[in-house]
Design a protein around this motif. Structure first.
Motif, mmCIF file in Angstrom:
data_model
loop_
_atom_site.group_PDB
_atom_site.id
_atom_site.type_symbol
_atom_site.label_atom_id
_atom_site.label_comp_id
_atom_site.label_asym_id
_atom_site.label_seq_id
_atom_site.Cartn_x
_atom_site.Cartn_y
_atom_site.Cartn_z
ATOM 1 N N ILE A 1 3.761 -11.649 -7.744
ATOM 2 C CA ILE A 1 3.306 -10.274 -7.942
ATOM 3 C C ILE A 1 2.012 -10.175 -8.753
ATOM 4 O O ILE A 1 1.368 -9.122 -8.742
ATOM 5 C CB ILE A 1 4.408 -9.424 -8.620
ATOM 6 N N SER B 1 6.775 -5.493 -12.097
ATOM 7 C CA SER B 1 5.610 -5.874 -12.899
ATOM 8 C C SER B 1 5.717 -5.287 -14.299
ATOM 9 O O SER B 1 5.454 -5.968 -15.301
ATOM 10 C CB SER B 1 4.319 -5.389 -12.225
ATOM 11 N N ARG C 1 7.607 -3.377 -6.535
ATOM 12 C CA ARG C 1 6.690 -4.383 -7.094
ATOM 13 C C ARG C 1 6.140 -3.917 -8.445
ATOM 14 O O ARG C 1 6.064 -4.688 -9.405
ATOM 15 C CB ARG C 1 5.560 -4.654 -6.109
ATOM 16 N N ASN D 1 -0.494 -2.949 -7.479
ATOM 17 C CA ASN D 1 -0.299 -4.187 -8.231
ATOM 18 C C ASN D 1 -1.258 -4.250 -9.413
ATOM 19 O O ASN D 1 -2.188 -3.443 -9.527
ATOM 20 C CB ASN D 1 -0.526 -5.411 -7.334
#
Length: 383
Positions: A134, A76, A72, A262
């Motif tokens: 995301i 990103s 993730r 994240n």
């Protein structure tokens, strides 16, 4: 103490039973590859084996979680790299288009490219992995950026004193466009989609404070310091609203220990110091209206946007490095635990094979002895 022939036979039979049981166990160990196949084989060892299995299951779950987090974060970072290139391209266009030698037509053509940059940025902000967004914080099932705002403004060159307000009436009907309201006289106006250069309506009668609608918008122009004059222009911009939250997606990396995996949209696309969408849209409007000063001002906003993207990428990089280190630790823990489990549970094939050969030889000898014992007993009986 005298040992009878019956006792000798019983002893041999018990020995043979035990040998056959041991041979069965060794064959089972060879077939399964395990020294301990059930708790009764070695209760203390089985207890330790179960402990090791629990550690391995927990470690594997955490390894998968960390790998998902790294994926993730890497996606990103890749997405923000493209976002940074988008802002860099917008800055290059702003530097080119601020030149006084650029015509309104050239700036209008540049506006078409900027509109595509805006749409592309929306696609980046709504990037998904495995069906989850995301940049939406903890609201991973909800599209983080949707059309949902309306902003009205008056042209700086207006001679009248009218003001404008705009609100969203039907969100599903919104278009990611800029609209221009042109007064052909003090009493009439046209509505034009400045992004597509299409006239939506013309010759509309003006009444101060009266609401008119188009493309999911409700717009009201009101006499403020004075009624609108011929040639006055007003603009309505449809913008993007953030639907996510600011929550971190925490990964369990140990007992009572977590790490964030994240970056949220309001940390990079619409804040905390710069709104990338708004900066691009303002630039687009400046190009459409041939406003050289606003085009020049856009350069500084793009610098701020680029810095915001760079800061977010630095944060992502630090998180990836931390997770990579954690994954290495989990890999080592898994390897060491598996080695310990194997020492307790797995069979030593060379030793088991040697034991099996010995047991089989002993069984054959015992069977031969038992046969002789039966023959001797039978002769004694016949005598």
């Amino acid at each position: 103490m005298r040992v009878t022939e019956r006792q000798q036979v019983d002893s041999l039979i018990n020995t043979i039973k035990k040998l056959r049981s041991d041979i069965f166990d060794r064959n089972e160990q060879i077939a399964s590859g395990k020294r301990v196949n059930r708790p009764s084989d070695d209760p203390p060892a089985m207890e330790r084996i179960n402990q090791f299995r629990n550690v391995l299951q927990t470690t594997e779950r955490r390894r998968l979680t960390v790998s998902e987090g790294v994926g993730r974060l890497n996606l990103s970072d890749s997405t923000l790299d493209t976002a940074g290139l988008t802002m860099q391209r917008a800055k290059e266009l702003a530097i080119q288009m601020r030149n006084d030698t650029k015509s309104a037509s050239e700036r209008a053509n540049a506006a078409k490219e900027v509109q595509q940059l805006i749409l592309g940025m929306a696609g980046l902000a709504n990037t998904q992995i495995n069906g989850r967004f995301i940049f939406a914080g903890s609201q991973t099932q909800a599209e983080p950026y949707v059309l949902g705002t309306a902003t009205g403004s008056a042209h700086s060159g207006n001679t009248g004193g009218a003001t404008i307000s705009a609100t969203v009436a039907t969100a599903s009907a919104l278009q990611p466009d800029l609209y221009q309201i042109r007064f052909t006289s003090g009493a009439q106006f046209d509505v034009v989609n400045a992004t597509t250069n299409q006239t939506l309506s013309s010759g509309n009668a003006y009444t101060s404070g009266s609401t008119f609608s188009f493309d999911g918008l409700d717009v009201t122009i009101t006499n403020g310091g004075g009624p609108p004059q011929t040639g006055d222009q007003f603009f309505v911009r449809v913008g993007y609203a953030y639907q996510g939250d600011s929550e971190a997606i925490s990964l369990e990396i140990g007992d009572g220990r977590t790490v964030d995996s994240n970056v949220t949209g309001d940390q990079v696309f619409s804040g905390p110091t710069s709104d990338l969408f708004q900066n691009l849209q303002n630039f687009h409007q400046a190009l459409v209206t041939n406003d050289a000063d606003a085009i020049s001002s856009a350069i500084a906003t793009f610098d701020t946007s680029l810095s915001q993207v760079i800061d977010a990428r630095a944060d992502l990089g630090a998180k990836v490095n931390r997770l990579d280190t954690i994954k290495e630790g989990l890999d080592l823990l898994s390897l060491n635990t598996e080695t310990l489990r194997s020492a307790y549970e797995d069979a030593d094939f060379a030793k088991v094979a040697s034991d099996l050969a010995t047991l089989q030889t002993t069984l054959e000898a015992s069977m031969a002895t038992l046969t002789r014992q039966f023959e001797t007993s039978l002769l004694n009986f016949l005598r």
